[in-house]
Design a protein around this motif. Structure first.
Motif, PDB file in Angstrom:
ATOM      1  N   LEU A  84       3.254  -6.726   6.978  1.00 30.64           N
ATOM      2  CA  LEU A  84       3.000  -7.294   8.311  1.00 30.64           C
ATOM      3  C   LEU A  84       2.412  -6.245   9.248  1.00 30.64           C
ATOM      4  N   ALA A  85       2.951  -5.053   9.219  1.00 29.98           N
ATOM      5  CA  ALA A  85       2.447  -3.983  10.084  1.00 29.98           C
ATOM      6  C   ALA A  85       1.004  -3.650   9.744  1.00 29.98           C
ATOM      7  N   LYS A  86       0.694  -3.682   8.467  1.00 28.72           N
ATOM      8  CA  LYS A  86      -0.677  -3.380   8.016  1.00 28.72           C
ATOM      9  C   LYS A  86      -1.675  -4.371   8.607  1.00 28.72           C
ATOM     10  N   LYS A  87      -1.220  -5.594   8.858  1.00 29.47           N
ATOM     11  CA  LYS A  87      -2.076  -6.621   9.477  1.00 29.47           C
ATOM     12  C   LYS A  87      -2.025  -6.565  11.005  1.00 29.47           C
ATOM     13  N   GLY A  88      -1.253  -5.634  11.538  1.00 34.18           N
ATOM     14  CA  GLY A  88      -1.142  -5.508  12.994  1.00 34.18           C
ATOM     15  C   GLY A  88      -0.053  -6.351  13.617  1.00 34.18           C
ATOM     16  N   GLU A  89       0.750  -6.991  12.795  1.00 30.25           N
ATOM     17  CA  GLU A  89       1.831  -7.847  13.296  1.00 30.25           C
ATOM     18  C   GLU A  89       3.105  -7.007  13.443  1.00 30.25           C
ATOM     19  N   GLU A 117       1.651   0.936  14.039  1.00 28.77           N
ATOM     20  CA  GLU A 117       1.662   0.622  15.465  1.00 28.77           C
ATOM     21  C   GLU A 117       0.787   1.622  16.231  1.00 28.77           C
ATOM     22  N   MET A 118       0.903   2.890  15.886  1.00 29.79           N
ATOM     23  CA  MET A 118       0.075   3.907  16.548  1.00 29.79           C
ATOM     24  C   MET A 118      -1.407   3.681  16.250  1.00 29.79           C
ATOM     25  N   ILE A 119      -1.714   3.353  15.013  1.00 25.85           N
ATOM     26  CA  ILE A 119      -3.109   3.117  14.635  1.00 25.85           C
ATOM     27  C   ILE A 119      -3.685   1.941  15.416  1.00 25.85           C
ATOM     28  N   PHE A 120      -2.959   0.828  15.458  1.00 27.49           N
ATOM     29  CA  PHE A 120      -3.465  -0.347  16.159  1.00 27.49           C
ATOM     30  C   PHE A 120      -3.518  -0.108  17.664  1.00 27.49           C
TER      31      PHE A 120
END
Length: 107
Positions: free
Chosen positions: A27-32, A98-101
């Motif tokens: 989920l995090a990888k998709k920005g969620e 989260e930091m990347i997005f």
């Protein structure tokens, strides 16, 4: 509760914790990020349950009710240790994503 049942519950809860942690990474990888953090919380709840079964097993051994460790019991400990590691690392991955997005949004 029987020793075998406690051991199986340790395996099941550890597996559920690991699965939720892996879902959090996806989920995090998709920005969620919010949904990922919810999965991390679910993972922690399953880890807490697994730890309780581990504690119960340790208490049974301390009380003299377990005379020898079975392969299944050793296997259950492997599952728990893997779940703890994956859950901890998943938290780090979620933070990184989260930091990347956040940084992409700032560009």
């Amino acid at each position: 509760m029987e020793i075998e049942t406690m051991t199986m519950q340790l395996i099941v809860n550890s597996g559920d914790a690991r699965s939720r942690a892996m879902e959090a990474i996806a989920l995090a990888k998709k920005g969620e990020i919010g949904a990922a953090r919810e999965k991390l919380e679910e993972s922690r709840k399953f880890l807490t349950q697994a730890h309780q079964f581990q504690t119960d097993l340790i208490q049974e051994e301390a009380d003299g009710n377990i005379k020898s460790v079975s392969l299944l019991t050793a296997h259950s400990q492997d599952h728990l240790m893997n779940a703890i590691t994956v859950s901890d690392m998943a938290g780090e991955f979620v933070d990184l994503y989260e930091m990347i997005f956040h940084k992409k949004g700032a560009d």
